[in-house]
Design a protein around this motif. Structure first.
Motif, PDB file in Angstrom:
ATOM      1  N   PRO A 444       0.808  -1.232   0.000  1.00  0.00           N
ATOM      2  CA  PRO A 444       0.000   0.000   0.000  1.00  0.00           C
ATOM      3  C   PRO A 444       0.833   1.270   0.000  1.00  0.00           C
ATOM      4  N   GLY A 445       1.905   1.293   0.813  1.00  0.00           N
ATOM      5  CA  GLY A 445       2.725   2.496   0.860  1.00  0.00           C
ATOM      6  C   GLY A 445       3.350   2.821  -0.477  1.00  0.00           C
ATOM      7  N   VAL A 446       3.826   1.796  -1.178  1.00  0.00           N
ATOM      8  CA  VAL A 446       4.428   1.996  -2.498  1.00  0.00           C
ATOM      9  C   VAL A 446       3.378   2.493  -3.490  1.00  0.00           C
ATOM     10  N   LEU A 447       2.198   1.879  -3.457  1.00  0.00           N
ATOM     11  CA  LEU A 447       1.162   2.234  -4.424  1.00  0.00           C
ATOM     12  C   LEU A 447       0.476   3.559  -4.111  1.00  0.00           C
ATOM     13  N   SER A 448       0.846   4.194  -3.021  1.00  0.00           N
ATOM     14  CA  SER A 448       0.341   5.545  -2.762  1.00  0.00           C
ATOM     15  C   SER A 448       1.109   6.587  -3.580  1.00  0.00           C
ATOM     16  N   TRP A 449       2.219   6.172  -4.216  1.00  0.00           N
ATOM     17  CA  TRP A 449       2.988   7.049  -5.090  1.00  0.00           C
ATOM     18  C   TRP A 449       2.423   6.953  -6.504  1.00  0.00           C
ATOM     19  N   GLU A 450       2.453   8.070  -7.200  1.00  0.00           N
ATOM     20  CA  GLU A 450       1.806   8.138  -8.506  1.00  0.00           C
ATOM     21  C   GLU A 450       2.446   7.207  -9.531  1.00  0.00           C
ATOM     22  N   GLY A 451       3.786   7.153  -9.586  1.00  0.00           N
ATOM     23  CA  GLY A 451       4.467   6.330 -10.569  1.00  0.00           C
ATOM     24  C   GLY A 451       4.167   4.843 -10.405  1.00  0.00           C
ATOM     25  N   PRO A 452       4.397   4.254  -9.229  1.00  0.00           N
ATOM     26  CA  PRO A 452       4.075   2.841  -9.048  1.00  0.00           C
ATOM     27  C   PRO A 452       2.599   2.522  -9.269  1.00  0.00           C
ATOM     28  N   ARG A 453       1.724   3.443  -8.863  1.00  0.00           N
ATOM     29  CA  ARG A 453       0.290   3.210  -9.070  1.00  0.00           C
ATOM     30  C   ARG A 453      -0.026   3.150 -10.569  1.00  0.00           C
ATOM     31  N   ARG A 454       0.583   4.055 -11.326  1.00  0.00           N
ATOM     32  CA  ARG A 454       0.345   4.075 -12.772  1.00  0.00           C
ATOM     33  C   ARG A 454       0.853   2.796 -13.422  1.00  0.00           C
ATOM     34  N   ARG A 455       2.059   2.343 -13.017  1.00  0.00           N
ATOM     35  CA  ARG A 455       2.621   1.138 -13.608  1.00  0.00           C
ATOM     36  C   ARG A 455       1.824  -0.107 -13.210  1.00  0.00           C
ATOM     37  N   PHE A 456       1.291  -0.120 -11.994  1.00  0.00           N
ATOM     38  CA  PHE A 456       0.431  -1.225 -11.578  1.00  0.00           C
ATOM     39  C   PHE A 456      -0.798  -1.312 -12.478  1.00  0.00           C
ATOM     40  N   GLN A 457      -1.392  -0.160 -12.743  1.00  0.00           N
ATOM     41  CA  GLN A 457      -2.593  -0.135 -13.571  1.00  0.00           C
ATOM     42  C   GLN A 457      -2.284  -0.572 -15.000  1.00  0.00           C
ATOM     43  N   GLU A 458      -1.133  -0.155 -15.528  1.00  0.00           N
ATOM     44  CA  GLU A 458      -0.756  -0.555 -16.884  1.00  0.00           C
ATOM     45  C   GLU A 458      -0.509  -2.058 -16.963  1.00  0.00           C
ATOM     46  N   ARG A 459       0.048  -2.627 -15.912  1.00  0.00           N
ATOM     47  CA  ARG A 459       0.392  -4.052 -15.944  1.00  0.00           C
ATOM     48  C   ARG A 459      -0.818  -4.941 -15.697  1.00  0.00           C
ATOM     49  N   HIS A 460      -1.669  -4.544 -14.753  1.00  0.00           N
ATOM     50  CA  HIS A 460      -2.753  -5.437 -14.329  1.00  0.00           C
ATOM     51  C   HIS A 460      -4.129  -5.023 -14.853  1.00  0.00           C
ATOM     52  N   GLY A 461      -4.222  -3.826 -15.409  1.00  0.00           N
ATOM     53  CA  GLY A 461      -5.469  -3.436 -16.047  1.00  0.00           C
ATOM     54  C   GLY A 461      -6.519  -2.839 -15.138  1.00  0.00           C
ATOM     55  N   PHE A 462      -6.174  -2.511 -13.907  1.00  0.00           N
ATOM     56  CA  PHE A 462      -7.141  -1.844 -13.024  1.00  0.00           C
ATOM     57  C   PHE A 462      -6.398  -0.984 -12.006  1.00  0.00           C
ATOM     58  N   ASP A 463      -7.091   0.033 -11.506  1.00  0.00           N
ATOM     59  CA  ASP A 463      -6.549   0.944 -10.505  1.00  0.00           C
ATOM     60  C   ASP A 463      -6.650   0.267  -9.134  1.00  0.00           C
ATOM     61  N   PRO A 464      -5.525   0.048  -8.444  1.00  0.00           N
ATOM     62  CA  PRO A 464      -5.592  -0.671  -7.175  1.00  0.00           C
ATOM     63  C   PRO A 464      -6.405   0.063  -6.117  1.00  0.00           C
ATOM     64  N   TRP A 465      -6.524   1.392  -6.275  1.00  0.00           N
ATOM     65  CA  TRP A 465      -7.283   2.168  -5.288  1.00  0.00           C
ATOM     66  C   TRP A 465      -8.727   2.390  -5.733  1.00  0.00           C
ATOM     67  N   ASP A 466      -9.107   1.791  -6.843  1.00  0.00           N
ATOM     68  CA  ASP A 466     -10.486   1.892  -7.324  1.00  0.00           C
ATOM     69  C   ASP A 466     -10.928   3.348  -7.452  1.00  0.00           C
ATOM     70  N   GLY A 467      -9.987   4.187  -7.938  1.00  0.00           N
ATOM     71  CA  GLY A 467     -10.296   5.587  -8.194  1.00  0.00           C
ATOM     72  C   GLY A 467     -10.190   6.507  -7.005  1.00  0.00           C
ATOM     73  N   ALA A 468      -9.891   5.982  -5.827  1.00  0.00           N
ATOM     74  CA  ALA A 468      -9.846   6.823  -4.619  1.00  0.00           C
ATOM     75  C   ALA A 468      -8.528   6.598  -3.896  1.00  0.00           C
ATOM     76  N   PRO A 469      -7.469   7.323  -4.247  1.00  0.00           N
ATOM     77  CA  PRO A 469      -6.177   7.140  -3.582  1.00  0.00           C
ATOM     78  C   PRO A 469      -6.257   7.484  -2.101  1.00  0.00           C
ATOM     79  N   PRO A 470      -5.396   6.904  -1.275  1.00  0.00           N
ATOM     80  CA  PRO A 470      -5.475   7.120   0.180  1.00  0.00           C
ATOM     81  C   PRO A 470      -5.154   8.558   0.554  1.00  0.00           C
ATOM     82  N   ALA A 471      -5.906   9.052   1.510  1.00  0.00           N
ATOM     83  CA  ALA A 471      -5.702  10.436   1.967  1.00  0.00           C
ATOM     84  C   ALA A 471      -4.900  10.494   3.266  1.00  0.00           C
ATOM     85  N   SER A 472      -4.637   9.344   3.887  1.00  0.00           N
ATOM     86  CA  SER A 472      -3.919   9.326   5.163  1.00  0.00           C
ATOM     87  C   SER A 472      -3.208   7.993   5.313  1.00  0.00           C
TER      88      SER A 472
END
Length: 510
Positions: A444-472
């Motif tokens: 989760p901590g890694v995927l709170s960063w924009e770059g890793p989140r983007r690459r996750f979505q490109e590789r797996h085909g979905f946004d791990p945060w389901d459109g709502a990135p963590p606020a805290s």
């Protein structure tokens, strides 16, 4: 036998004794290494060595590339990847002890009555004290028995200090040639390529060497500059891996010059500068190291104020500046595990302990000194062995628990969320062992960063945060639920699996 031969015989003897100390350190590291992945960054570094990937900042390209060759060779002989990575650290500790013993012998020699070399008592103390102090220290044994970068950093520290001493001795006979300054530049560049904190050691030693060997001259300065820059070419591997990443590596590494500079400078850790906040376990390690640090300080003060030649006093003062700078760094680096950064202090400081011990031994008598040294060894060595065996058992227990939790997950295609640096252990199971490769391991901590989140979505085909990135920080715990919704697949928080395995069983909620 002529004078030259008389001088070479003690030198060969001291090299042989230092090599014996190195072999003892290698054996210690191999015997105390866990049969599996080491604690801390051991999993990540094992993957980096196996794949020639890029680990966490500062990237350690020389450590990784040389270690990749060594560990690949060992693996080809049938050694497991974790054991090969642990052995690479043990080899680093052996190199560190070799140069530490050589420097300790050189610094103890002026207190000896032997005209050309250290006497028997000086040799015994020069080998005994550093090995005892370093082997008896948990930070050292941890770095020497598990996949870590710090044993090789200690090897650089002791090797560079010994090289400075040798070059200064040569400068007493005339100006240093260009190849000597090239060698010094290569040493400093190698340190900087490994870690920026190397400057805390290399800068005071460079100032000292320049003062001893002046004038330098333009040609020699050019040789030094060329030598300094050559090891930095290894940063090109980090830039290459940013564009062509390994199957697993530091996920925050971004392509481009800015990404490279951020990585080699450790910019991601900039927020840790300021304050001192070790974990409880680390605080105990630091407290245990205090007597040895005090001993090193006493040895440095004694050597700096002795009646030895000016070259010895000024060299010790340069080492003292390095110790002070490294100590300040430890005190302002607000990470939970700062104890490994004591290794340069211990490595430098303990080279001076034999000189102090020799002065005290002369007052007490050689026989009394030998008995005291043997008593100290008998007192400390059993507890050191017991401590390191317990640490090995703990690491192996952790690996068994994590592996059992990994195997207990009932799905093959799904998301496994673990907000822990040990998530690299799960990736090691997948990449190096072929265990459950279809599972998606997410931090989760890694995927709170924009770059890793983007690459996750490109590789797996979905946004791990389901459109709502963590606020805290607390919201990071919701990744499993978000990924399950977005990916329409089962997901589990791995901490639940670990706790259940510890408790004796687990049935996950799909």
């Amino acid at each position: 036998m002529g004078p030259t031969d008389q001088g070479r015989a003690p030198a060969r003897r001291e090299i042989a004794l230092a090599a014996a100390a190195a072999l003892a350190a290698l054996a210690w590291g191999l015997l105390m290494a866990p049969r599996g992945y080491a604690e801390g960054d051991g999993s990540e570094l094992t993957i980096a060595l196996a794949l020639a990937g890029v680990p966490h900042p500062t990237g350690y390209p020389l450590y990784t590339l040389a270690g990749h060759v060594a560990t690949t060779f060992l693996h080809a002989l049938g050694v497991s990847w974790p054991a090969a990575a642990n052995a690479w650290s043990a080899l680093g500790s052996a190199v560190a002890l070799f140069f530490l013993a050589r420097l300790a012998l050189a610094l103890a020699a002026p207190e000896s009555r032997a005209p050309r070399s250290a006497g028997g008592l000086a040799i015994a103390l020069a080998l005994f004290a550093p090995i005892l102090v370093l082997v008896a220290q948990p930070p050292w044994s941890n770095a020497a028995s598990g996949a870590e970068v710090y044993s090789w950093h200690a090897a650089w520290v002791t090797g560079t200090a010994w090289l400075a001493w040798r070059l200064a001795a040569r400068a007493e006979m005339g100006a240093l040639p260009g190849r000597a300054w090239l060698a010094w530049g290569l040493a400093l560049g190698a340190g900087l390529a490994h870690h920026a904190t190397s400057l805390l050691v290399s800068l005071p030693l460079t100032v000292w060497l320049v003062r001893r060997a002046s004038p330098v001259g333009a040609a020699r300065l050019a040789a030094f500059a060329a030598g300094s820059l050559l090891p930095l070419l290894s940063w090109g591997w980090i830039a290459y891996r940013a564009v062509r990443p390994a199957a697993f590596q530091w996920p925050l590494l971004e392509p481009g010059l800015r990404g490279l500079l951020n990585h080699v400078a450790g910019r991601a850790y900039g927020g840790y500068l300021g304050g001192f906040h070790p974990s409880d376990a680390e605080a105990r390690l630091l407290v245990a190291a205090i007597p040895w640090l005090v001993l090193a300080l006493a040895a440095a003060l004694s050597a700096a104020s002795s009646r030895a030649a000016d070259v010895h006093r000024s060299f010790v003062r340069a080492l003292g500046v390095a110790i002070a700078g490294q100590t300040l760094f430890v005190l302002v680096y607000r990470v939970p595990d700062p104890s490994a950064h004591l290794l340069p202090i211990l490595a430098i400081g303990t080279t001076l302990v034999p000189r102090l011990a020799l002065r005290l031994a002369r007052r007490a008598g050689g026989a009394v000194a030998a008995l005291a040294a043997a008593a100290l060894l008998l007192l400390l060595l059993p507890s050191a062995i017991e401590r390191d065996l317990a640490a090995r058992a703990d690491a192996e227990s952790t690996d068994r628990i994590v592996r059992a939790a990994w195997e207990s997950i009932p799905f093959e295609r799904g998301v496994v969320v673990w907000n822990n640096d040990l998530h690299a252990r799960l990736r090691a199971y997948q990449i190096l062992e072929g265990s459950h490769p279809e599972r998606i391991v997410a931090h989760p901590g890694v995927l709170s960063w924009e770059g890793p989140r983007r690459r996750f979505q490109e590789r797996h085909g979905f946004d791990p945060w389901d459109g709502a990135p963590p606020a805290s920080e607390e919201a990071l715990a919701g990744l499993a639920a978000s990924a399950a919704r977005a990916g329409r697949m089962p997901a589990v928080d791995f901490d639940d699996a670990v706790r259940a395995v510890r408790a004796g069983g687990w049935t996950p909620t799909r």
